[in-house]
Design a protein around this motif. Structure first.
Motif, short mmCIF file in Angstrom:
data_model
loop_
_atom_site.label_atom_id
_atom_site.label_comp_id
_atom_site.label_asym_id
_atom_site.label_seq_id
_atom_site.Cartn_x
_atom_site.Cartn_y
_atom_site.Cartn_z
N PRO A 26 15.17 51.75 -24.06
CA PRO A 26 15.79 50.69 -23.25
C PRO A 26 14.91 50.21 -22.11
CG PRO A 26 16.88 52.82 -22.91
CD PRO A 26 15.97 52.99 -24.07
N GLU A 27 13.95 51.03 -21.69
CA GLU A 27 13.07 50.61 -20.61
C GLU A 27 12.24 49.38 -21.00
OE1 GLU A 27 14.10 54.86 -20.21
OE2 GLU A 27 13.23 53.67 -21.84
N PHE A 28 11.98 49.22 -22.29
CA PHE A 28 11.15 48.09 -22.72
C PHE A 28 11.82 46.75 -22.42
CE2 PHE A 28 9.13 45.09 -25.62
CZ PHE A 28 7.80 45.36 -25.36
N ALA A 29 13.14 46.74 -22.24
CA ALA A 29 13.83 45.48 -21.94
C ALA A 29 13.30 44.83 -20.67
CB ALA A 29 15.33 45.72 -21.82
N LEU A 30 12.67 45.59 -19.78
CA LEU A 30 12.09 45.02 -18.56
C LEU A 30 11.16 43.85 -18.87
CD1 LEU A 30 11.28 48.28 -16.58
CD2 LEU A 30 12.83 46.46 -15.83
N TRP A 31 10.48 43.90 -20.01
CA TRP A 31 9.50 42.90 -20.39
C TRP A 31 10.06 41.92 -21.42
CZ3 TRP A 31 8.40 48.06 -19.59
CH2 TRP A 31 7.54 48.35 -18.53
N CYS A 32 11.39 41.74 -21.43
CA CYS A 32 12.02 40.97 -22.51
C CYS A 32 12.84 39.78 -22.05
CB CYS A 32 12.91 41.90 -23.35
SG CYS A 32 12.00 43.14 -24.29
N GLY A 33 12.84 39.42 -20.79
CA GLY A 33 13.60 38.25 -20.40
C GLY A 33 14.03 38.29 -18.95
N THR A 34 14.99 37.44 -18.63
CA THR A 34 15.50 37.31 -17.28
C THR A 34 17.00 37.01 -17.32
OG1 THR A 34 15.48 35.91 -15.28
CG2 THR A 34 14.69 34.89 -17.32
N VAL A 35 17.73 37.56 -16.37
CA VAL A 35 19.17 37.31 -16.31
C VAL A 35 19.47 35.86 -15.96
CG1 VAL A 35 19.69 39.71 -15.70
CG2 VAL A 35 19.33 38.03 -13.87
N HIS A 36 18.48 35.12 -15.48
CA HIS A 36 18.73 33.77 -15.00
C HIS A 36 18.85 32.74 -16.12
CE1 HIS A 36 18.30 35.19 -10.94
NE2 HIS A 36 17.13 35.72 -11.25
N THR A 37 18.68 33.15 -17.37
CA THR A 37 18.91 32.24 -18.50
C THR A 37 20.19 32.59 -19.27
OG1 THR A 37 17.51 33.63 -19.92
CG2 THR A 37 16.44 31.79 -18.79
N ALA A 38 21.00 33.47 -18.72
CA ALA A 38 22.13 34.02 -19.48
C ALA A 38 23.15 32.98 -19.92
CB ALA A 38 22.83 35.12 -18.65
N ASP A 39 23.26 31.87 -19.20
CA ASP A 39 24.26 30.86 -19.57
C ASP A 39 23.64 29.61 -20.17
OD1 ASP A 39 23.07 29.75 -17.31
OD2 ASP A 39 24.96 29.06 -16.43
N TRP A 40 22.36 29.63 -20.45
CA TRP A 40 21.70 28.40 -20.90
C TRP A 40 22.21 27.94 -22.25
CZ3 TRP A 40 15.79 27.96 -19.49
CH2 TRP A 40 15.66 27.99 -18.08
N HIS A 41 22.59 28.83 -23.12
CA HIS A 41 23.08 28.39 -24.44
C HIS A 41 24.38 27.61 -24.30
CE1 HIS A 41 24.96 32.26 -23.59
NE2 HIS A 41 25.86 32.03 -24.52
N ARG A 42 25.17 27.91 -23.26
CA ARG A 42 26.39 27.14 -23.00
C ARG A 42 26.08 25.89 -22.18
NH1 ARG A 42 27.88 32.33 -21.55
NH2 ARG A 42 28.02 31.71 -19.36
N ARG A 43 25.31 26.05 -21.14
CA ARG A 43 25.03 24.95 -20.23
C ARG A 43 24.32 23.80 -20.94
NH1 ARG A 43 21.69 25.87 -14.68
NH2 ARG A 43 23.51 27.17 -14.30
N TYR A 44 23.44 24.14 -21.87
CA TYR A 44 22.63 23.11 -22.53
C TYR A 44 23.05 22.87 -23.98
CZ TYR A 44 19.99 23.62 -18.25
OH TYR A 44 19.65 23.67 -16.91
N ARG A 45 24.30 23.17 -24.28
CA ARG A 45 24.94 22.73 -25.53
C ARG A 45 24.16 23.16 -26.77
NH1 ARG A 45 24.08 19.46 -21.79
NH2 ARG A 45 22.24 18.57 -22.84
N ALA A 46 23.76 24.43 -26.81
CA ALA A 46 22.92 24.90 -27.91
C ALA A 46 23.70 24.95 -29.22
CB ALA A 46 22.35 26.27 -27.59
#
Length: 302
Positions: free
Chosen positions: A207-227
């Motif tokens: 689970p430590e590898f998740a540090l290099w896997c993204g950012t919490v600041h994109t968590a709503d982008w799939h909803r916000r940008y109508r994916a």
């Protein structure tokens, strides 16, 4: 137009077996598009030759950078680092007529369209932290103690930014600005090398590898940008999930030692549009982190 939108990532063509797979990738029709969601290779020569061949076959090729493209490996004559390296990759792609995150988002005109296909370059900022850690430093300390450290720490330079967190913050700002300019009615396919949400990393064996896997600041982008769909790679765990009603596709090839043990072998292109059946690859269970991991054994990092 009756074509299809396909996707693949993590071709890692430095491996001879993977290079052969990339050489065999073909469209089904002259109208097919291809998303390449990062980690084509590490050297400019490998990246350029692979994208050139793919562009010759597909009507449109869309690229988003992975961490490996942003490395500055010792054996690459191109010694550029950080943002300067990224912009050189963008210039190379433009010479090949390959769409990048710095270009206007192409409109998919096929079945289900129009849909804006948006390649993104959003890094990570160490906010996908392991349970029980609450700060960046706590999380990194645990990763180093455990011996789970991504090679990015040695090879992905953030120049001119002070660290990768700051580069990520800058990329978040410019990417939000561009996505906010899209018409409010227009659906999207969001393409990023890293997962936009934390959920896909929950099955990592380390689970430590998740540090290099993204950012919490994109968590709503799939909803916000109508994916209509989200495409990513990086984890080397090909799978399909539906999150908030949106299909998420991890489309990586991965390293030969990973795909050799998968049921059905290495797989190939993943159809994104027209939207296929909701039946996907399912949950493969706990997985090892990608082998770019520098794992500590007997006090050494490799």
């Amino acid at each position: 137009m009756s074509g299809k939108l396909f996707a693949i990532s993590d071709l890692h063509v430095a491996y001879e077996e993977n290079r052969a797979i990339a050489d065999r990738l073909r469209p089904e029709s002259a109208d097919d598009w291809l998303i390449v969601a990062g980690d084509v290779g590490e050297t400019f020569a490998d990246i350029e030759s692979t994208l050139r061949r793919l562009r010759a076959r597909f009507a449109t090729v869309i690229w988003a950078p992975g961490n490996h493209e942003l490395w500055t490996p010792r054996d690459d004559p191109v010694r550029l680092r950080g943002e300067e390296r990224y912009h050189a990759l963008v210039r190379m792609c433009r010479e090949l007529d390959v769409v990048t995150p710095e270009d206007p988002y192409p409109l998919w005109p096929g079945p289900g369209g129009p849909i804006a296909v948006a390649p993104l370059f959003v890094l990570y900022d160490y906010t996908f932290r392991p349970a029980g850690t609450y700060t960046r430093q706590q999380a990194l300390d645990r990763a180093y103690r455990t011996g789970v450290v991504c090679n990015d720490e040695m090879m992905l330079h953030p120049d001119p930014y002070p660290d990768r967190d700051a580069w990520c913050a800058q990329r978040l700002r410019v990417t939000r600005e561009r996505l906010d300019e899209l018409p409010a009615h227009l659906p999207t396919v969001l393409v990023n090398h890293y997962p936009l949400v934390r959920e896909p990393t929950r099955i990592l064996r380390y689970p430590e590898f998740a540090l290099w896997c993204g950012t919490v600041h994109t968590a709503d982008w799939h909803r916000r940008y109508r994916a209509a769909a989200v495409v990513y790679g990086h984890l080397h765990i090909p799978r399909h999930q539906v999150i908030d009603g949106v299909p998420f596709y991890e489309v990586s090839l991965g390293y030969p030692r990973e795909w050799r043990i998968r049921p059905g072998g290495p797989g190939g292109l993943r159809q994104i549009l027209p939207l296929a059946s909701s039946s996907g690859l399912g949950d493969p269970g706990p997985q090892r982190a990608p082998v770019e991991l520098a794992q500590r054994r007997h006090g050494q990092l490799f």
